[in-house]
Design an enzyme around this catalytic site. Structure first.
Site, short mmCIF file in Angstrom:
data_model
loop_
_atom_site.label_atom_id
_atom_site.label_comp_id
_atom_site.label_asym_id
_atom_site.label_seq_id
_atom_site.Cartn_x
_atom_site.Cartn_y
_atom_site.Cartn_z
N SER A 148 0.76 -1.15 0.07
CA SER A 148 0.13 -0.03 -0.02
C SER A 148 0.88 1.16 -0.13
O SER A 148 0.12 2.37 -0.23
CB SER A 148 -0.96 0.04 1.44
OG SER A 148 -0.23 0.06 2.39
N THR A 177 -2.44 2.95 3.45
CA THR A 177 -1.34 4.11 3.56
C THR A 177 -1.06 4.01 4.87
O THR A 177 -1.30 3.07 5.76
CB THR A 177 -2.37 5.37 3.22
OG1 THR A 177 -3.33 5.40 2.29
CG2 THR A 177 -1.83 6.56 3.56
N THR A 230 1.45 7.05 0.60
CA THR A 230 0.64 6.06 0.01
C THR A 230 1.02 5.68 -1.61
O THR A 230 1.70 6.56 -2.21
CB THR A 230 -0.71 6.24 0.02
OG1 THR A 230 -1.52 5.16 -0.18
CG2 THR A 230 -1.07 7.53 -0.84
N ARG A 267 -5.15 9.54 -10.68
CA ARG A 267 -5.85 9.65 -9.48
C ARG A 267 -5.07 10.16 -8.49
O ARG A 267 -4.21 9.53 -8.22
CB ARG A 267 -6.75 8.33 -9.45
CG ARG A 267 -7.56 8.55 -8.09
CD ARG A 267 -6.94 7.96 -6.92
NE ARG A 267 -7.85 7.84 -5.69
CZ ARG A 267 -7.56 7.64 -4.25
NH1 ARG A 267 -6.13 7.29 -4.18
NH2 ARG A 267 -8.31 7.21 -3.62
N VAL A 268 -5.80 11.00 -7.63
CA VAL A 268 -4.79 11.37 -6.50
C VAL A 268 -6.27 11.50 -5.54
O VAL A 268 -7.11 11.76 -5.51
CB VAL A 268 -4.59 12.94 -6.44
CG1 VAL A 268 -3.78 13.40 -5.41
CG2 VAL A 268 -3.40 13.03 -7.61
N GLY A 269 -5.75 10.68 -4.29
CA GLY A 269 -6.62 10.77 -3.02
C GLY A 269 -6.60 11.68 -2.10
O GLY A 269 -5.88 13.02 -2.37
N ASP A 270 -6.66 11.35 -0.86
CA ASP A 270 -6.33 12.48 0.35
C ASP A 270 -5.12 12.59 0.60
O ASP A 270 -4.62 13.53 1.38
CB ASP A 270 -7.51 12.09 1.34
CG ASP A 270 -6.96 10.81 2.10
OD1 ASP A 270 -6.75 9.78 1.22
OD2 ASP A 270 -7.26 10.46 3.32
N THR A 322 -6.11 7.36 7.12
CA THR A 322 -6.17 6.42 5.90
C THR A 322 -7.39 5.73 5.65
O THR A 322 -8.22 6.04 6.40
CB THR A 322 -5.18 5.10 6.52
OG1 THR A 322 -5.82 4.62 7.58
CG2 THR A 322 -3.71 5.58 7.00
N GLY A 323 -7.63 5.06 4.63
CA GLY A 323 -8.83 4.74 3.87
C GLY A 323 -9.24 5.62 2.84
O GLY A 323 -8.48 5.67 1.85
N GLY A 370 -9.86 7.76 0.46
CA GLY A 370 -9.70 9.10 0.22
C GLY A 370 -10.75 10.16 -0.49
O GLY A 370 -10.56 11.45 0.11
#
Length: 353
Positions: free
Chosen positions: A83, A200, A218, A228-231, A251-252, A254
């Protein structure tokens, strides 16, 4: 005033300002006159080695930011953790893209990178964005060029095992395409469990001088759409630090965190006097209430995703909460390095039913 005297005066004024600024930054960064306090390191479930490393460094006098970055570097470089960093699961095209951000409490400065390819330690690059530029976030090719300029060596991040997991995902997408699933007896059970991984690592530190800092890093949602970009690299979502109040990382899923800027809100609740755990729970309740789209609900109406928040305040109190549990998180609590139970709203078995 004559030109020469004017220039001399201007130079001396600028020099004086630079010296004062340097003294200010040193005082802010190291806070050498502050009372010596306890050391706390808080991380996600996969961060027990990170909290150990961070605690050891802070107990020896390191700044919290140095310590937490060194802690997560251990996981970034571990090919067995799929991850984060090297060995992380790739996007849908089989390319590993990494995201990270750092935030330094004493200076309230931050740096981040997103969709970074071919660099094993995105947290180190994020720190350089903070320290060596006037920017906060660099992405994609720009982030890679910046890393190259600072001497980072490019390398293949897709390990053989991560490639096999990606290939299994690709082969199992449809029975109508030209990709055949291998015989079931040849598929390791852990491959099946790694589909849609959102793992993450975040790490928060409170050092001996009472200063806070944090890092989140992450490889993002497994098999995501490229780019793609998460949090995780977004200040206020994947991480937020206020040196007067506390710090929070996540974590989780995003996407839901981004819609709620959860880490920032946790710190604001701690500012109002809520404990770290209470603040995390209040924000997660808001996330749950805001998740209204059909794909975010199970047949029972529960969240179809999970999100975890981890927090530490200025006093060294810490806590965490998750939408689903039971689960735990890693903490160096000032005396020992161990796992603590995480507060949660629903049980994992309820999500599957």
């Amino acid at each position: 005033m004559k030109r020469r005297l004017f220039l001399q005066s201007t130079f001396l004024t600028a020099l004086s300002g630079a010296v004062l600024k340097g003294k200010f930054l040193q005082a802010a960064s190291f806070n050498t006159n502050a009372p010596r306090g306890k050391v706390i390191a808080v991380s996600s479930k996969n961060g027990l080695r990170a909290t150990q490393k961070a605690a050891e460094m802070m107990l020896n006098g390191s700044d919290a930011l140095d310590a937490v970055i060194a802690g997560v570097n251990i996981v970034e470089e571990d090919p067995e953790d799929h991850s984060v960093g090297y060995g992380g699961l790739p996007n849908e095209e089989g390319v590993v893209e990494l995201d990270s951000c750092v935030m330094h409490g004493p200076t309230h400065n931050a740096g981040a990178v997103a969709s970074l390819r071919n660099i094993k330690n995105p947290s180190k690059v994020a720190r350089l964005v903070m320290e060596r530029t006037d920017h906060v976030l660099l992405v994609g090719e720009g982030a890679l060029k910046f890393a190259r300029a600072h001497g980072f060596k490019e390398e293949e991040l897709l390990t053989d095992e991560a490639r096999k997991i990606w290939l299994y995902w690709k082969e199992s997408l449809s029975d109508k395409d030209d990709w055949f699933l291998p015989p079931l007896e040849k598929i390791p059970e852990k491959y099946k469990k790694m589909l849609d991984i959102t793992g993450t690592i975040t790490c928060l530190g409170l050092d001996l001088n009472g200063n806070l800092s944090g890092v989140t890093t992450t490889s993002g949602l497994a098999f995501k759409i490229p780019g793609r970009v998460g949090d995780s690299p977004i200040i206020g979502a994947g991480l937020y630090v206020d040196n007067e109040v506390g710090a929070c990382g996540s974590t989780g899923r995003g996407e839901e965190n981004l819609k709620n800027l959860s880490s920032y809100q946790v710190v604001e609740y701690m500012r109002e006097g809520y404990s770290p755990e209470e603040a995390c729970k209040k924000v997660l309740k808001r996330v749950i209430d805001h998740a209204k789209l059909p794909n975010l609900k199970t047949k029972k109406g529960l969240p179809s995703f999970s999100l975890k928040l981890y927090a530490v305040n200025k006093k060294g109190e810490f806590g965490a909460a998750s939408i689903y549990g039971p689960t735990d998180f890693a903490v160096f609590d000032g005396k020992e390095n161990k796992k603590y139970d995480c507060a949660y709203f629903y049980e994992w078995k309820d999500k599957k039913n």
